[in-house]
Structures are given as C-alpha cells and as structure tokens.
Design a protein around this motif. Sequence first.
Motif, short mmCIF file in Angstrom:
data_model
loop_
_atom_site.label_atom_id
_atom_site.label_comp_id
_atom_site.label_asym_id
_atom_site.label_seq_id
_atom_site.Cartn_x
_atom_site.Cartn_y
_atom_site.Cartn_z
N ALA A 93 7.66 130.16 -35.83
CA ALA A 93 7.02 131.70 -35.43
C ALA A 93 7.85 131.69 -33.92
CB ALA A 93 5.80 131.27 -34.55
N GLU A 94 8.56 130.46 -32.94
CA GLU A 94 9.29 130.93 -31.67
C GLU A 94 10.71 131.48 -32.46
OE1 GLU A 94 10.09 127.02 -29.75
OE2 GLU A 94 7.38 126.83 -29.41
N THR A 95 11.33 131.01 -34.16
CA THR A 95 12.58 132.09 -34.00
C THR A 95 11.96 133.02 -34.73
OG1 THR A 95 13.31 129.91 -35.01
CG2 THR A 95 14.47 131.96 -35.62
N HIS A 96 11.27 133.32 -35.19
CA HIS A 96 11.28 134.74 -35.88
C HIS A 96 10.06 135.99 -35.49
CE1 HIS A 96 13.93 133.18 -39.16
NE2 HIS A 96 13.21 132.34 -39.08
N GLY A 97 9.07 135.06 -34.08
CA GLY A 97 8.27 136.02 -33.70
C GLY A 97 7.27 136.62 -34.78
N TYR A 98 6.40 137.34 -34.37
CA TYR A 98 4.66 137.48 -35.43
C TYR A 98 4.80 138.81 -35.68
CZ TYR A 98 2.76 133.41 -33.80
OH TYR A 98 2.35 132.10 -33.71
N PRO A 99 4.83 138.95 -36.59
CA PRO A 99 3.56 138.36 -37.77
C PRO A 99 3.95 138.09 -38.55
CG PRO A 99 3.29 141.10 -38.43
CD PRO A 99 4.52 140.92 -37.11
N LEU A 100 3.61 136.67 -38.70
CA LEU A 100 4.41 135.97 -40.07
C LEU A 100 3.34 136.30 -41.57
CD1 LEU A 100 4.65 132.70 -38.07
CD2 LEU A 100 6.55 134.51 -38.48
N ILE A 101 4.32 135.82 -42.51
CA ILE A 101 3.48 136.09 -43.53
C ILE A 101 3.10 134.34 -43.92
CG2 ILE A 101 3.29 136.80 -46.22
CD1 ILE A 101 3.02 139.11 -44.20
N LEU A 102 1.81 134.04 -44.41
CA LEU A 102 1.59 132.38 -45.21
C LEU A 102 0.83 133.48 -46.39
CD1 LEU A 102 1.65 129.74 -44.96
CD2 LEU A 102 -0.97 130.07 -44.17
N LYS A 103 2.13 132.50 -47.39
CA LYS A 103 1.20 132.73 -49.47
C LYS A 103 1.36 131.33 -50.41
CE LYS A 103 4.26 136.06 -49.52
NZ LYS A 103 5.15 136.98 -50.70
N PRO A 104 0.42 131.01 -50.93
CA PRO A 104 0.90 129.98 -51.92
C PRO A 104 1.91 130.70 -52.53
CG PRO A 104 -1.92 130.97 -52.19
CD PRO A 104 -0.47 131.79 -51.35
N CYS A 105 2.90 129.33 -53.33
CA CYS A 105 4.19 129.55 -53.95
C CYS A 105 3.54 130.54 -55.13
CB CYS A 105 5.31 128.64 -53.51
SG CYS A 105 5.57 128.37 -51.93
N ARG A 106 2.30 130.30 -55.03
CA ARG A 106 2.41 130.40 -57.41
C ARG A 106 1.39 131.03 -56.79
NH1 ARG A 106 4.69 124.76 -60.17
NH2 ARG A 106 6.42 124.59 -59.00
N ALA A 107 0.47 131.62 -56.46
CA ALA A 107 -0.11 132.14 -56.21
C ALA A 107 -0.70 133.77 -57.01
CB ALA A 107 -1.51 133.04 -55.28
N THR A 108 -0.93 134.84 -57.69
CA THR A 108 -1.15 136.34 -58.34
C THR A 108 -1.99 136.96 -57.38
OG1 THR A 108 -2.80 135.91 -60.30
CG2 THR A 108 -0.24 135.00 -60.59
N GLY A 109 -1.54 138.34 -57.47
CA GLY A 109 -2.25 139.44 -57.36
C GLY A 109 -2.95 139.11 -55.82
N CYS A 110 -2.14 138.31 -55.14
CA CYS A 110 -1.78 138.41 -53.42
C CYS A 110 -3.37 137.73 -52.76
CB CYS A 110 -2.70 140.10 -52.71
SG CYS A 110 -1.31 141.36 -52.53
N ARG A 111 -3.87 137.32 -53.96
CA ARG A 111 -4.76 136.03 -53.44
C ARG A 111 -3.82 134.74 -52.05
NH1 ARG A 111 -6.21 136.30 -58.79
NH2 ARG A 111 -5.03 134.50 -59.17
N GLY A 112 -4.70 134.49 -51.76
CA GLY A 112 -4.46 133.02 -50.76
C GLY A 112 -3.48 133.73 -49.69
N ILE A 113 -3.43 134.70 -49.55
CA ILE A 113 -1.99 135.87 -48.84
C ILE A 113 -3.22 136.10 -47.15
CG2 ILE A 113 -1.09 137.40 -47.77
CD1 ILE A 113 -0.08 137.50 -50.46
N TYR A 114 -2.18 135.91 -46.00
CA TYR A 114 -3.01 135.53 -44.64
C TYR A 114 -1.57 135.77 -44.26
CZ TYR A 114 -6.07 132.07 -45.94
OH TYR A 114 -6.96 130.91 -46.74
N VAL A 115 -1.86 137.25 -43.01
CA VAL A 115 -1.06 138.28 -42.11
C VAL A 115 -1.28 137.12 -41.03
CG1 VAL A 115 -0.18 140.08 -41.26
CG2 VAL A 115 -0.24 140.25 -43.32
N LEU A 116 -0.27 136.56 -40.26
CA LEU A 116 -0.22 135.78 -39.22
C LEU A 116 -0.12 136.68 -37.46
CD1 LEU A 116 1.09 132.17 -39.83
CD2 LEU A 116 -1.83 133.56 -40.28
N ASP A 117 -0.70 137.29 -36.73
CA ASP A 117 -0.24 138.06 -35.59
C ASP A 117 -0.43 137.01 -34.47
OD1 ASP A 117 -0.81 140.99 -36.98
OD2 ASP A 117 -2.27 140.90 -37.40
#
Length: 252
Positions: A93-117
């Motif tokens: 976060a310090e390097t790239h700033g917010y927001p960040l996207i957190l997601k499972p590497c092998r999920a489908t249909g946007c399941r398990g995705i978080y937008v971190l503000d």
Amino acid sequence: VRAVKNYTDDHEVKNMIKQCHQDFAFQKIIAPDEEDILRAAFLRQELNVDGQSCESALAFRDKARMKEILSQENVLVPPLKKKKKLTDLSDFAETHGYPLILKPCRATGCRGIYVLDHEKDVRAAVQVVQNAPRSFYQVEAFIRGEMYHVDGLVIQGKLACSWPSLYFHPPINMIQGKCASSYMLAADNPLTFRLNHYAEKILGIMPTPQNTAFHLEFFISPTDREPVFCEIASRVGGKGVNQSWKSSFGLD
C-alpha cells in the motif's frame, strides 16, 4: 449419463471418469465450467487424452501465473504481489497507494474480491481471507480506466474470430450486488481492429490450446490509452456473451 453425489468432490468425479474411460475409452474431455478446467486437464494427462494441457490450464486459471507469463513479454499488467499469508499488506500500500484489489488467484465470477480503500479495509479483509482454505491471493494496484473484453475462438491453433466489447457496468459491480453488462463495439470503431489485434498478441504469448474459446479482460487508461491486462480465460465468456454472439453473428 452417470451421477455423482457431490460434483465438487474431485476424488469422486475422477474415479467415475476413470471407470467411464475403462468402459468406453473416450477420446475427449470437455470442461463445461471454469471450475472444471484444471481437473479436466489433469485427467487428460492421466488418461493420455488429447486437449488442453496442465501447463496451459494453469496459465489460464491462475491470475498471478498469467500475469507473470505476460509481463515477461513486456505486456502491461497491474503491479501485484502473490501471497499465501496476508498478515501485512502495508508495504504494498505504501508503494502503490489505495485503493488496492485483493482477489483469489483461481476464483471465478468476482467471488472473493475485495476493494481496499483504507488500512481498516486491509485489516478486515485479512481476517476473512485467513480463514479461507488453501487459497493463494494476489493484491494488485487499482487501475483507473474503462474495462473491455474480447471474446472469440481459436481453431487449429489460429485465431478464427474475435470481437471486443466495452463494459457499461464493470464486473466488480457484482460484489456490491449490482449488475454487470457490456456492449459490442461497432465495426467502424477505431478501437475494434486494435483490440482484436491485442487479443491475438496475448493468445500468441500464452500457452493457448489448439482449440478453445477465450474471454480476455483488460483496462484502457484515460491518460495513456494503452491496454493494461486484467485476466484471460480459456472458455466462453459469461454475462450473456454467447447469446450476444448468436444474435450478432449467428455463431454459437
């Protein structure tokens, strides 16, 4: 038709398929869903059946792996980090700033995705994610811009057809209970040829199967107008893609 008690149980499904192969010596395994792509590939390898290999299936299913392959060939991808344990994301976060996207590497249909503000979002997401069994996650920088997808078919190792679309409502809306939708670009849109060519370039770098449908997603920044890769799948796109192809091109 053979039934299994639990279709998500790999052991049960594999045993049933192996028995079918002994009985019929079938020559194709078709993965009807993205969740089936990897296990179909492993079964092909085990049973010596032609089709998408394990290496190819993994590259088209694992979001971190596909970005690693493409970044090595100078394709623009979001800055990312793959993690098994998400105890601390503050350095990213310090390097790239917010927001960040957190997601499972092998999920489908946007399941398990978080937008971190904010940092509090990171702490909340880490608490949830740490309880997820055996999942690898990637955190990546948020890309501002319009999101596009290109869909098409590869037949006998050549790009047989493709067409770009713009997301009117991006897929990430679905994690907020909203809709996702897109529309095809017109034939005379100057982006149409360019984005079809971009898809061909991506498929040429990836370990693409000899015969496959594909669904490619990427962003175009309003500042530099260069595509930034998001992900690609070796299957027909969801969200009405097949229906729109049948309506527009008469192609199923």
